[in-house]
Design a protein around this motif. Structure first.
Motif, PDB file in Angstrom:
ATOM      1  N   VAL A  13       0.758  -1.077  -0.010  1.00 17.69           N
ATOM      2  CA  VAL A  13       0.081   0.088  -0.106  1.00 17.69           C
ATOM      3  C   VAL A  13       0.915   1.057   0.041  1.00 17.69           C
ATOM      4  CG1 VAL A  13      -1.967  -1.146   1.200  1.00 17.69           C
ATOM      5  CG2 VAL A  13      -0.109  -0.006   2.549  1.00 17.69           C
ATOM      6  N   HIS A  14       0.248   2.341  -0.317  1.00 25.95           N
ATOM      7  CA  HIS A  14       1.017   3.639  -0.316  1.00 25.95           C
ATOM      8  C   HIS A  14       0.825   4.127   1.255  1.00 25.95           C
ATOM      9  CE1 HIS A  14       1.328   4.041  -4.508  1.00 25.95           C
ATOM     10  NE2 HIS A  14       0.030   3.748  -4.742  1.00 25.95           N
ATOM     11  N   LYS A  15       2.065   4.435   1.492  1.00 24.73           N
ATOM     12  CA  LYS A  15       2.185   5.030   3.028  1.00 24.73           C
ATOM     13  C   LYS A  15       2.215   6.418   2.956  1.00 24.73           C
ATOM     14  CE  LYS A  15       2.769   1.032   5.113  1.00 24.73           C
ATOM     15  NZ  LYS A  15       3.766   0.617   6.028  1.00 24.73           N
ATOM     16  N   TRP A  16       2.010   7.088   4.074  1.00 24.06           N
ATOM     17  CA  TRP A  16       1.645   8.503   4.339  1.00 24.06           C
ATOM     18  C   TRP A  16       3.055   9.074   4.054  1.00 24.06           C
ATOM     19  CZ3 TRP A  16       4.443  11.359   7.559  1.00 24.06           C
ATOM     20  CH2 TRP A  16       5.268  10.697   8.796  1.00 24.06           C
ATOM     21  N   GLN A  17       4.258   8.468   4.153  1.00 24.85           N
ATOM     22  CA  GLN A  17       5.653   9.255   3.923  1.00 24.85           C
ATOM     23  C   GLN A  17       5.657   9.834   2.587  1.00 24.85           C
ATOM     24  OE1 GLN A  17       5.852   6.290   5.583  1.00 24.85           O
ATOM     25  NE2 GLN A  17       6.626   6.600   7.516  1.00 24.85           N
ATOM     26  N   GLY A  18       5.549   8.597   1.804  1.00 25.81           N
ATOM     27  CA  GLY A  18       5.485   8.954   0.106  1.00 25.81           C
ATOM     28  C   GLY A  18       4.515  10.012  -0.461  1.00 25.81           C
ATOM     29  N   ILE A  19       3.330   9.858   0.167  1.00 28.07           N
ATOM     30  CA  ILE A  19       2.195  10.878  -0.280  1.00 28.07           C
ATOM     31  C   ILE A  19       2.648  12.159   0.231  1.00 28.07           C
ATOM     32  CG2 ILE A  19      -0.178  11.390  -0.053  1.00 28.07           C
ATOM     33  CD1 ILE A  19      -0.682   8.133   0.133  1.00 28.07           C
ATOM     34  N   ALA A  20       2.960  12.371   1.597  1.00 29.73           N
ATOM     35  CA  ALA A  20       3.321  13.559   1.784  1.00 29.73           C
ATOM     36  C   ALA A  20       4.484  14.221   1.327  1.00 29.73           C
ATOM     37  CB  ALA A  20       3.600  13.575   3.684  1.00 29.73           C
ATOM     38  N   SER A  21       5.328  13.331   0.824  1.00 35.18           N
ATOM     39  CA  SER A  21       6.606  13.969   0.058  1.00 35.18           C
ATOM     40  C   SER A  21       6.367  14.429  -1.029  1.00 35.18           C
ATOM     41  CB  SER A  21       7.700  12.770  -0.061  1.00 35.18           C
ATOM     42  OG  SER A  21       8.840  13.125  -0.902  1.00 35.18           O
ATOM     43  N   LEU A  70      11.136  12.608   4.094  1.00 38.86           N
ATOM     44  CA  LEU A  70      10.085  11.962   4.015  1.00 38.86           C
ATOM     45  C   LEU A  70      10.189  10.812   2.899  1.00 38.86           C
ATOM     46  CD1 LEU A  70       7.083  14.164   4.850  1.00 38.86           C
ATOM     47  CD2 LEU A  70       8.019  12.345   6.257  1.00 38.86           C
ATOM     48  N   GLY A  71      10.766  11.291   1.701  1.00 40.54           N
ATOM     49  CA  GLY A  71      10.815  10.443   0.488  1.00 40.54           C
ATOM     50  C   GLY A  71      11.805   9.286   0.849  1.00 40.54           C
ATOM     51  N   VAL A  72      12.739   9.653   1.464  1.00 36.50           N
ATOM     52  CA  VAL A  72      13.788   8.526   1.924  1.00 36.50           C
ATOM     53  C   VAL A  72      13.037   7.819   2.842  1.00 36.50           C
ATOM     54  CG1 VAL A  72      16.066   8.371   3.071  1.00 36.50           C
ATOM     55  CG2 VAL A  72      16.162   9.986   1.230  1.00 36.50           C
ATOM     56  N   LEU A  73      12.486   8.240   3.655  1.00 42.05           N
ATOM     57  CA  LEU A  73      11.990   7.128   4.634  1.00 42.05           C
ATOM     58  C   LEU A  73      10.867   6.311   4.084  1.00 42.05           C
ATOM     59  CD1 LEU A  73      11.467   9.474   7.602  1.00 42.05           C
ATOM     60  CD2 LEU A  73      13.129   7.596   7.333  1.00 42.05           C
ATOM     61  N   GLY A  74      10.279   6.761   3.037  1.00 36.78           N
ATOM     62  CA  GLY A  74       9.006   6.162   2.233  1.00 36.78           C
ATOM     63  C   GLY A  74       9.686   5.126   1.296  1.00 36.78           C
ATOM     64  N   ALA A  75      11.012   5.508   0.607  1.00 37.07           N
ATOM     65  CA  ALA A  75      11.576   4.646  -0.227  1.00 37.07           C
ATOM     66  C   ALA A  75      12.220   3.604   0.272  1.00 37.07           C
ATOM     67  CB  ALA A  75      12.786   5.395  -0.847  1.00 37.07           C
ATOM     68  N   LYS A  76      12.702   3.550   1.872  1.00 41.45           N
ATOM     69  CA  LYS A  76      13.232   2.645   2.574  1.00 41.45           C
ATOM     70  C   LYS A  76      12.321   1.602   3.080  1.00 41.45           C
ATOM     71  CE  LYS A  76      17.756   4.164   4.020  1.00 41.45           C
ATOM     72  NZ  LYS A  76      18.360   3.034   4.425  1.00 41.45           N
ATOM     73  N   ASP A  77      10.837   2.027   3.315  1.00 43.59           N
ATOM     74  CA  ASP A  77       9.846   1.029   3.585  1.00 43.59           C
ATOM     75  C   ASP A  77       9.774   0.042   3.024  1.00 43.59           C
ATOM     76  OD1 ASP A  77       8.155   0.057   5.308  1.00 43.59           O
ATOM     77  OD2 ASP A  77       6.577   1.680   4.924  1.00 43.59           O
ATOM     78  N   ARG A  78      10.127  -1.291   3.044  1.00 43.20           N
ATOM     79  CA  ARG A  78       9.920  -2.334   2.220  1.00 43.20           C
ATOM     80  C   ARG A  78       8.486  -2.756   2.191  1.00 43.20           C
ATOM     81  NH1 ARG A  78      14.463  -5.604   1.584  1.00 43.20           N
ATOM     82  NH2 ARG A  78      16.522  -4.642   2.701  1.00 43.20           N
TER      83      ARG A  78
END
Length: 112
Positions: A13-21, A70-78
């Protein structure tokens, strides 16, 4: 009858970190276009407007740094999809690079 969990697909699913970024990146592009439009208009805005635009520009640069984190955190989330974090990273890094380049050009133009 037994139910096994073998070969079950994992739904990412899309997490909030990527959407916020991504939202920060899109908002930054709109603000950048606004600032470029005001600059290219040729007329000098009043002093309070110049102050407000400089505060807006500084705030946007801080938001871009937050968007990059936030983009880095979202990209690292497996467990999440990578579309929005990578889009947010690309937009935020592009805007940050553009502002640094324009600042360097502005400083070079003022130098005697």
């Amino acid at each position: 009858m037994t139910v096994t969990t073998e070969n079950q697909t994992v739904i990412h699913v899309h997490k909030w970190q990527g959407i916020a970024s991504s939202i920060i990146g899109v908002a930054s592009i709109m603000i950048t276009l606004l600032l470029v439009g005001i600059t290219m208009s040729g007329s000098e805005p009043p002093k309070p407007v110049i102050t407000a635009l400089s505060v807006l520009s500084s705030g946007m640069l801080c938001a871009n740094l937050i968007g990059i984190v936030l983009g880095v955190l979202g990209a690292k989330d497996r467990s999440s999809r990578k579309l929005y974090p990578l889009l947010g990273l690309a937009l935020n890094i592009a805007i940050l690079t553009t502002f640094v380049a324009l600042a360097l050009v502005g400083l070079a133009m003022k130098a005697p």
